[in-house]
Design a protein around this motif. Sequence first.
Motif, PDB file in Angstrom:
ATOM      1  N   ALA A  10       0.823  -1.211   0.000  1.00 57.03           N
ATOM      2  CA  ALA A  10       0.000   0.000   0.000  1.00 57.03           C
ATOM      3  C   ALA A  10       0.854   1.256   0.000  1.00 57.03           C
ATOM      4  O   ALA A  10       0.482   2.285  -0.564  1.00 57.03           O
ATOM      5  CB  ALA A  10      -0.920   0.001   1.229  1.00 57.03           C
ATOM      6  N   LEU A  11       2.032   1.172   0.605  1.00 56.18           N
ATOM      7  CA  LEU A  11       2.923   2.325   0.664  1.00 56.18           C
ATOM      8  C   LEU A  11       3.814   2.435  -0.555  1.00 56.18           C
ATOM      9  O   LEU A  11       4.613   3.351  -0.671  1.00 56.18           O
ATOM     10  CB  LEU A  11       3.804   2.241   1.926  1.00 56.18           C
ATOM     11  N   GLY A  12       3.712   1.494  -1.465  1.00 55.53           N
ATOM     12  CA  GLY A  12       4.518   1.552  -2.675  1.00 55.53           C
ATOM     13  C   GLY A  12       5.946   1.092  -2.486  1.00 55.53           C
ATOM     14  O   GLY A  12       6.853   1.525  -3.181  1.00 55.53           O
ATOM     15  N   VAL A  13       6.187   0.206  -1.520  1.00 57.95           N
ATOM     16  CA  VAL A  13       7.527  -0.310  -1.275  1.00 57.95           C
ATOM     17  C   VAL A  13       7.480  -1.825  -1.332  1.00 57.95           C
ATOM     18  O   VAL A  13       6.561  -2.449  -0.829  1.00 57.95           O
ATOM     19  CB  VAL A  13       8.069   0.158   0.105  1.00 57.95           C
ATOM     20  N   VAL A  74      24.534  11.136  -5.051  1.00 53.49           N
ATOM     21  CA  VAL A  74      24.385   9.716  -4.713  1.00 53.49           C
ATOM     22  C   VAL A  74      23.001   9.211  -5.120  1.00 53.49           C
ATOM     23  O   VAL A  74      22.856   8.091  -5.616  1.00 53.49           O
ATOM     24  CB  VAL A  74      24.640   9.480  -3.212  1.00 53.49           C
ATOM     25  N   LEU A  75      21.980  10.032  -4.935  1.00 54.22           N
ATOM     26  CA  LEU A  75      20.631   9.627  -5.343  1.00 54.22           C
ATOM     27  C   LEU A  75      20.581   9.362  -6.850  1.00 54.22           C
ATOM     28  O   LEU A  75      19.948   8.399  -7.305  1.00 54.22           O
ATOM     29  CB  LEU A  75      19.616  10.709  -4.970  1.00 54.22           C
ATOM     30  N   LYS A  76      21.260  10.189  -7.632  1.00 55.15           N
ATOM     31  CA  LYS A  76      21.299   9.961  -9.079  1.00 55.15           C
ATOM     32  C   LYS A  76      22.160   8.746  -9.415  1.00 55.15           C
ATOM     33  O   LYS A  76      21.815   7.951 -10.287  1.00 55.15           O
ATOM     34  CB  LYS A  76      21.842  11.199  -9.797  1.00 55.15           C
ATOM     35  N   ARG A  77      23.265   8.589  -8.720  1.00 58.06           N
ATOM     36  CA  ARG A  77      24.185   7.488  -8.991  1.00 58.06           C
ATOM     37  C   ARG A  77      23.573   6.133  -8.681  1.00 58.06           C
ATOM     38  O   ARG A  77      23.739   5.165  -9.439  1.00 58.06           O
ATOM     39  CB  ARG A  77      25.464   7.677  -8.146  1.00 58.06           C
ATOM     40  N   THR A  91      12.822  14.198  -8.859  1.00 56.68           N
ATOM     41  CA  THR A  91      11.358  14.294  -8.880  1.00 56.68           C
ATOM     42  C   THR A  91      10.727  12.925  -9.092  1.00 56.68           C
ATOM     43  O   THR A  91       9.544  12.729  -8.817  1.00 56.68           O
ATOM     44  CB  THR A  91      10.895  15.251  -9.998  1.00 56.68           C
ATOM     45  N   SER A  92      11.503  11.990  -9.612  1.00 54.32           N
ATOM     46  CA  SER A  92      11.040  10.606  -9.747  1.00 54.32           C
ATOM     47  C   SER A  92      12.248   9.701  -9.869  1.00 54.32           C
ATOM     48  O   SER A  92      13.369  10.148 -10.131  1.00 54.32           O
ATOM     49  CB  SER A  92      10.125  10.446 -10.964  1.00 54.32           C
ATOM     50  N   GLY A  93      12.008   8.408  -9.664  1.00 50.99           N
ATOM     51  CA  GLY A  93      13.092   7.437  -9.734  1.00 50.99           C
ATOM     52  C   GLY A  93      12.748   6.203  -8.932  1.00 50.99           C
ATOM     53  O   GLY A  93      11.631   6.068  -8.407  1.00 50.99           O
ATOM     54  N   ARG A  94      13.703   5.313  -8.820  1.00 47.40           N
ATOM     55  CA  ARG A  94      13.498   4.052  -8.105  1.00 47.40           C
ATOM     56  C   ARG A  94      14.802   3.689  -7.410  1.00 47.40           C
ATOM     57  O   ARG A  94      15.863   3.685  -8.040  1.00 47.40           O
ATOM     58  CB  ARG A  94      13.076   2.960  -9.085  1.00 47.40           C
ATOM     59  N   TRP A  95      14.714   3.408  -6.114  1.00 51.72           N
ATOM     60  CA  TRP A  95      15.902   3.092  -5.333  1.00 51.72           C
ATOM     61  C   TRP A  95      15.675   1.806  -4.547  1.00 51.72           C
ATOM     62  O   TRP A  95      14.650   1.650  -3.887  1.00 51.72           O
ATOM     63  CB  TRP A  95      16.216   4.224  -4.351  1.00 51.72           C
ATOM     64  N   THR A  96      16.618   0.889  -4.614  1.00 47.98           N
ATOM     65  CA  THR A  96      16.556  -0.340  -3.828  1.00 47.98           C
ATOM     66  C   THR A  96      17.637  -0.287  -2.768  1.00 47.98           C
ATOM     67  O   THR A  96      18.832  -0.171  -3.085  1.00 47.98           O
ATOM     68  CB  THR A  96      16.741  -1.588  -4.704  1.00 47.98           C
ATOM     69  N   SER A  97      17.237  -0.344  -1.518  1.00 46.54           N
ATOM     70  CA  SER A  97      18.172  -0.249  -0.400  1.00 46.54           C
ATOM     71  C   SER A  97      18.875  -1.586  -0.174  1.00 46.54           C
ATOM     72  O   SER A  97      18.212  -2.585   0.120  1.00 46.54           O
ATOM     73  CB  SER A  97      17.413   0.143   0.873  1.00 46.54           C
ATOM     74  N   PRO A  98      20.198  -1.642  -0.286  1.00 46.17           N
ATOM     75  CA  PRO A  98      20.891  -2.908  -0.099  1.00 46.17           C
ATOM     76  C   PRO A  98      20.877  -3.405   1.347  1.00 46.17           C
ATOM     77  O   PRO A  98      21.106  -4.581   1.593  1.00 46.17           O
ATOM     78  CB  PRO A  98      22.329  -2.598  -0.557  1.00 46.17           C
ATOM     79  N   TYR A  99      20.590  -2.543   2.295  1.00 48.11           N
ATOM     80  CA  TYR A  99      20.591  -2.938   3.697  1.00 48.11           C
ATOM     81  C   TYR A  99      19.407  -3.830   4.052  1.00 48.11           C
ATOM     82  O   TYR A  99      19.532  -4.739   4.870  1.00 48.11           O
ATOM     83  CB  TYR A  99      20.561  -1.712   4.607  1.00 48.11           C
ATOM     84  N   ASP A 100      18.242  -3.541   3.434  1.00 45.91           N
ATOM     85  CA  ASP A 100      17.036  -4.265   3.799  1.00 45.91           C
ATOM     86  C   ASP A 100      16.257  -4.804   2.606  1.00 45.91           C
ATOM     87  O   ASP A 100      15.275  -5.520   2.767  1.00 45.91           O
ATOM     88  CB  ASP A 100      16.109  -3.382   4.646  1.00 45.91           C
ATOM     89  N   ALA A 102      14.408  -3.175   0.476  1.00 47.11           N
ATOM     90  CA  ALA A 102      13.186  -2.435   0.131  1.00 47.11           C
ATOM     91  C   ALA A 102      13.440  -1.532  -1.070  1.00 47.11           C
ATOM     92  O   ALA A 102      14.516  -0.954  -1.215  1.00 47.11           O
ATOM     93  CB  ALA A 102      12.718  -1.607   1.316  1.00 47.11           C
ATOM     94  N   THR A 103      12.436  -1.414  -1.933  1.00 49.28           N
ATOM     95  CA  THR A 103      12.520  -0.540  -3.098  1.00 49.28           C
ATOM     96  C   THR A 103      11.546   0.620  -2.938  1.00 49.28           C
ATOM     97  O   THR A 103      10.370   0.414  -2.602  1.00 49.28           O
ATOM     98  CB  THR A 103      12.201  -1.316  -4.391  1.00 49.28           C
ATOM     99  N   TRP A 104      12.045   1.831  -3.189  1.00 50.03           N
ATOM    100  CA  TRP A 104      11.273   3.044  -2.969  1.00 50.03           C
ATOM    101  C   TRP A 104      11.202   3.883  -4.244  1.00 50.03           C
ATOM    102  O   TRP A 104      12.119   3.839  -5.071  1.00 50.03           O
ATOM    103  CB  TRP A 104      11.909   3.874  -1.856  1.00 50.03           C
ATOM    104  N   THR A 105      10.145   4.659  -4.365  1.00 49.00           N
ATOM    105  CA  THR A 105       9.985   5.519  -5.537  1.00 49.00           C
ATOM    106  C   THR A 105       9.939   6.998  -5.165  1.00 49.00           C
ATOM    107  O   THR A 105       9.733   7.842  -6.027  1.00 49.00           O
ATOM    108  CB  THR A 105       8.705   5.158  -6.312  1.00 49.00           C
ATOM    109  N   LEU A 106      10.149   7.304  -3.901  1.00 49.45           N
ATOM    110  CA  LEU A 106      10.236   8.689  -3.445  1.00 49.45           C
ATOM    111  C   LEU A 106      11.605   8.926  -2.824  1.00 49.45           C
ATOM    112  O   LEU A 106      12.011   8.194  -1.914  1.00 49.45           O
ATOM    113  CB  LEU A 106       9.151   9.001  -2.404  1.00 49.45           C
ATOM    114  N   ALA A 107      12.308   9.954  -3.308  1.00 49.62           N
ATOM    115  CA  ALA A 107      13.643  10.245  -2.778  1.00 49.62           C
ATOM    116  C   ALA A 107      13.598  10.574  -1.290  1.00 49.62           C
ATOM    117  O   ALA A 107      14.569  10.343  -0.569  1.00 49.62           O
ATOM    118  CB  ALA A 107      14.268  11.399  -3.556  1.00 49.62           C
TER     119      ALA A 107
END
Length: 206
Positions: A10-13, A74-77, A91-100, A102-107
């Motif tokens: 529901a939270l988009g993660v 770093v956010l762009k990299r 303003t948009s993108g996709r980030w996957t955290s290697p620690y846990d 989780a993938t996020w779409t909000l910076a």
Amino acid sequence: MSLVVATAIALGVTTLTSAPANAFTPPNIPSLSTATSELNALTVDVERNSGTYDRNLFPHWITISGTCNTRETVLKRDGSSVVTGSDCYPTSGRWTSPYDGATWTLASDIDIDHMVPLAEAWRSGAYAWTTSRRQAFANDLTNAQLWAVTDNVNQAKGDADPALWKPPLTSFWCTYAKAWIDVKYEWSLTVNSAEKSALSSMLGRC
């Protein structure tokens, strides 16, 4: 479907239970053999001057290029399909955290973590550095020091070393230990005995 999974959707993660294959990682993470050699070369010493630490002694985030500061760089990299505004903030993108995993779409859901926290660096020798050297450390894009990770995971880590905190994904412990060791080695910081033991154990998962 569990409440945790349903809430995450529901939270988009999305969450993973193993190391995320699509997570971007910083440059120059050493091999196991190099990390082992570096760990053995680190000076073992007690931590000092914890009471005099001040985050402002490590100037960050500094301008890297144009309107982009270190965090935005770093956010762009480390994101995919990242689009930025004129101020360089995504303003948009996709980030996957290697620690846990989780993938996020909000910076705004992403923190830029210092692999070796600034307070930990201070206690391990940075108290004796010049301000310019501390600034270089806090904005180090050359080594595996800056990581795009889930914000609340970074907050849980705080300034703890690997004897006190490890990433939720045990499958990431090998990479985490190699990066931590290399940053300490490259910046000539010390380790305490419990920290060294924890790092050695984590390398055993490689």
